[in-house]
Design an enzyme around this catalytic site. Structure first.
Site, PDB file in Angstrom:
ATOM      1  N   TRP A   1      45.757  93.873  25.222  1.00 56.53           N
ATOM      2  CA  TRP A   1      44.621  93.038  24.807  1.00 56.53           C
ATOM      3  C   TRP A   1      43.704  93.745  23.821  1.00 56.53           C
ATOM      4  CZ3 TRP A   1      44.717  88.161  24.609  1.00 56.53           C
ATOM      5  CH2 TRP A   1      45.357  87.387  25.579  1.00 56.53           C
TER       6      TRP A   1
ATOM      7  N   TRP B   1      51.027  82.081  18.558  1.00 57.82           N
ATOM      8  CA  TRP B   1      50.567  83.056  19.540  1.00 57.82           C
ATOM      9  C   TRP B   1      51.264  82.959  20.895  1.00 57.82           C
ATOM     10  CZ3 TRP B   1      47.753  87.319  20.255  1.00 57.82           C
ATOM     11  CH2 TRP B   1      47.376  87.629  21.580  1.00 57.82           C
ATOM     12  N   MET B   2      51.640  84.137  21.425  1.00 62.65           N
ATOM     13  CA  MET B   2      52.184  84.206  22.790  1.00 62.65           C
ATOM     14  C   MET B   2      51.507  85.342  23.542  1.00 62.65           C
ATOM     15  SD  MET B   2      56.121  85.008  23.985  1.00 62.65           S
ATOM     16  CE  MET B   2      56.133  86.760  23.588  1.00 62.65           C
ATOM     17  N   ASN B   3      51.179  85.124  24.849  1.00 61.75           N
ATOM     18  CA  ASN B   3      50.895  86.276  25.711  1.00 61.75           C
ATOM     19  C   ASN B   3      51.765  86.202  26.961  1.00 61.75           C
ATOM     20  OD1 ASN B   3      48.283  84.489  25.742  1.00 61.75           O
ATOM     21  ND2 ASN B   3      48.040  85.567  27.646  1.00 61.75           N
ATOM     22  N   ASP B   4      51.204  86.304  28.144  1.00 62.04           N
ATOM     23  CA  ASP B   4      51.979  86.556  29.370  1.00 62.04           C
ATOM     24  C   ASP B   4      53.255  85.714  29.555  1.00 62.04           C
ATOM     25  OD1 ASP B   4      49.367  87.386  29.582  1.00 62.04           O
ATOM     26  OD2 ASP B   4      48.986  86.434  31.501  1.00 62.04           O
TER      27      ASP B   4
ATOM     28  N   TRP C   1      44.865  83.860  20.152  1.00 62.04           N
ATOM     29  CA  TRP C   1      44.706  83.172  21.433  1.00 62.04           C
ATOM     30  C   TRP C   1      43.857  81.906  21.265  1.00 62.04           C
ATOM     31  CZ3 TRP C   1      41.064  81.673  25.078  1.00 62.04           C
ATOM     32  CH2 TRP C   1      41.529  81.507  26.394  1.00 62.04           C
TER      33      TRP C   1
ATOM     34  N   GLU D   1      44.721  90.951  37.382  1.00 62.38           N
ATOM     35  CA  GLU D   1      45.360  89.742  36.865  1.00 62.38           C
ATOM     36  C   GLU D   1      46.853  89.762  37.225  1.00 62.38           C
ATOM     37  OE1 GLU D   1      42.840  88.843  32.817  1.00 62.38           O
ATOM     38  OE2 GLU D   1      44.477  90.230  32.577  1.00 62.38           O
TER      39      GLU D   1
ATOM     40  N   SER E   1      48.164  81.431  33.265  1.00 69.60           N
ATOM     41  CA  SER E   1      49.402  81.964  33.836  1.00 69.60           C
ATOM     42  C   SER E   1      49.706  81.460  35.242  1.00 69.60           C
ATOM     43  CB  SER E   1      49.353  83.492  33.835  1.00 69.60           C
ATOM     44  OG  SER E   1      49.460  83.932  32.505  1.00 69.60           O
TER      45      SER E   1
END
Ligand code: FRU
Length: 514
Positions: free
Chosen positions: A315, A42-45, A69, A228, A102
């Protein structure tokens, strides 16, 4: 000794040599070919983006144990050209203060932090600690800010013993995503932090002790979701002597086409706080597509270029998209500029120049499209870049655009509605969408703000995404799609009258992973 050294280098390069990688490496269904994605999980920002000594660092929200997540780490990759990436070990992992959310990284050239050891300038990261226990307890002080430092060009990181450097004594529920920069005019560091429905500004002389100087936004712009991932930077207005400050703010929900999106403000910054040039109710989005979120810019770039990278997801459905092994990719790196337009000063963006190096031999025979005799003969078998100009003068077409399609009859549509002056994308028939009711309900729209009679489009099509820069990057749409077989054709269409394509050029793009 020297030979041993060489041998070690040889062995370690063999270890990651392309030849040894199986055919399946970065070749799973939907795997982006010209975009950054993690090898697995998993990857986000994007986080901590900083340029130092020839390398662009990309850290990112990462959960190394699953494709959804979870306890957040900072994954890490570097690039010398912003297109090809080398994966490095995880940079920051959760500790007793919590997960690593983040944040940003700066180069502390003058060792203001006193954390330098050795010759390299220290890289200082600031991130949000998220304490899951406190979150469960509902005490509202689960988010605090911590720092970490690296004295070896970002390869290893040490968390500062005095963490958290900004505790959450006020018990503010959403208190996160610090973005730091050196404020030249004042000779101190500034940090902008997202605080629920607004941003705060802090200053520091040493990156450890921070003082609150101002806040912005409670009644400005969009409040469709929690604020955010802010960013704040000065930019010259093209063809003028004016400089304005740009404030980016992402919103988890409430985007122009639903779900997550990023808005921006243009104004002034006096070292303490930001003042909006525009009316409080004016809302400007950096991208009208549904898949560009939490994006921020690199710090310390050569020539002061402002290079942006976003998380290419939303999201609303990020955790259920039909990819296996990994989840999510980043947008292409984009150069941001400010331009004076009839509507005011606006942000425009285009992929960085380096992306042109991915171009293969241009597609020939495109003239036939222009004559209108052949509605479209572009057969594709991988990523493509297309640039075209469409003439609206004397055109009676009511709607025009392009379709990406495959032999299964799946179609992704992008186009322009002439009467309403709106760009649109349509992924309702573009393949898999049952994974989320929010993914493909209707067309997605972007108002066209440019007023010329020519539409200028610049498109980047990867296996599962489109980035569409219209009118020199004044209007942008970034969209994911998941066809059950890759798209193999690009065709043009028009309704109500012929389509007049003035110019078109197209290139196959080489994968960045082989
Ligand atoms: C934005 C965000 C940030 C937070 C991070 C957690 O997508 O919610 O506000 O720091 O993701 O992974």
């Amino acid at each position: 000794m020297k030979n041993l050294f060489l041998l070690t280098i040889f062995i370690s390069s063999l270890h990651t040599s392309f030849a040894q990688r199986p055919e399946s490496w970065y070749n799973e269904p939907h795997r982006p070919q010209i975009h950054f994605s993690p090898e697995a999980n998993w990857m986000n920002d994007p986080n901590g983006m900083v340029y130092y000594d020839g390398e662009y660092h990309l850290f990112y929200q990462y959960y190394p144990d699953s494709t959804v997540w979870g306890p957040m780490h900072w994954g890490h990759a570097v690039s010398t050209n912003l297109t090809h990436w080398t994966h490095l070990p995880v940079a920051l992992a959760p500790d007793k203060h919590g997960y690593i959310f983040s944040g940003s990284v700066v180069v502390d050239k003058n060792n203001t932090s006193g954390l330098q050891k050795g010759k390299e300038a220290p890289l200082i990261a600031m991130f949000t600690y998220f304490d899951p226990e406190k979150n469960k307890a509902g005490t509202n002080d689960d988010q605090t800010q911590g720092i970490a430092y690296s004295n070896d060009r970002g390869r290893t990181w040490t968390k500062y013993s005095g963490n958290p450097v900004i505790p959450n004594t006020e018990k503010i529920k959403d208190f996160r995503d610090p973005k730091m920069f050196w404020y030249e005019e004042g000779g101190y560091w500034v940090m902008v932090l997202a605080v629920g429905d607004h941003v705060r500004f802090y200053k520091s002389d040493n990156l450890k002790n921070w003082t609150l100087t101002g806040e912005f936004g409670k009644k400005e712009g969009s409040h469709g979701g929690v604020w955010e991932c802010p960013d704040l930077f000065p930019l010259k207005v093209e063809n003028s002597k004016t400089t304005r400050w740009v404030l980016l703010v992402s919103l988890g929900t409430g985007g122009p086409n639903g779900g997550s999106a990023t808005q921006y403000f243009v104004g002034t910054f006096d070292g303490k706080t930001f003042v909006n040039d525009n009316k409080a109710e004016d809302i400007m989005w950096i991208d009208y597509g549904r898949d560009n979120y939490a994006g921020v810019t690199w710090s310390n770039t050569p020539d002061d270029d402002r290079i942006f990278l976003g998380w290419m997801s939303n999201w609303q459905y990020a955790q259920v998209v039909p990819t296996s092994a990994w989840r999510s990719a980043m947008t292409l790196p984009r150069e941001m500029e400010l331009e004076q337009t009839p509507a005011g000063i606006r942000l425009v963006q285009e992929p960085v120049e380096q992306v042109k190096k991915l171009r293969g031999k241009p597609y020939g025979n495109l003239k036939s499209w222009v004559s209108g005799k052949d509605a479209g003969g572009l057969r594709i078998d991988g990523p493509v870049e297309i640039e075209l100009e469409i003439d609206l003068e004397n055109s009676v077409a009511t709607e025009l655009g392009m379709e990406l399609s495959n032999a299964r009859g799946e179609v992704f549509v992008l186009g322009y509605e002439v009467a309403t002056k709106r760009y649109f994308t349509d992924r309702t028939k573009a393949g898999k969408h049952a994974f989320s009711p929010d993914f493909a309900k209707t067309r997605h729209y972007a108002p066209r703000t440019a007023t010329e009679n020519e539409l200028e489009w610049h498109l980047f099509i990867d296996r599962s995404s489109l980035e569409w820069f219209a009118d020199d990057g004044e209007t942008v749409m970034t969209e994911l799609f998941f066809p059950s077989e890759p798209f193999t054709a690009v065709t043009f269409f028009s309704k109500g009258g012929a389509l007049k394509i003035e110019e078109v050029e197209a290139w196959p793009l080489k994968t960045i992973w082989k």
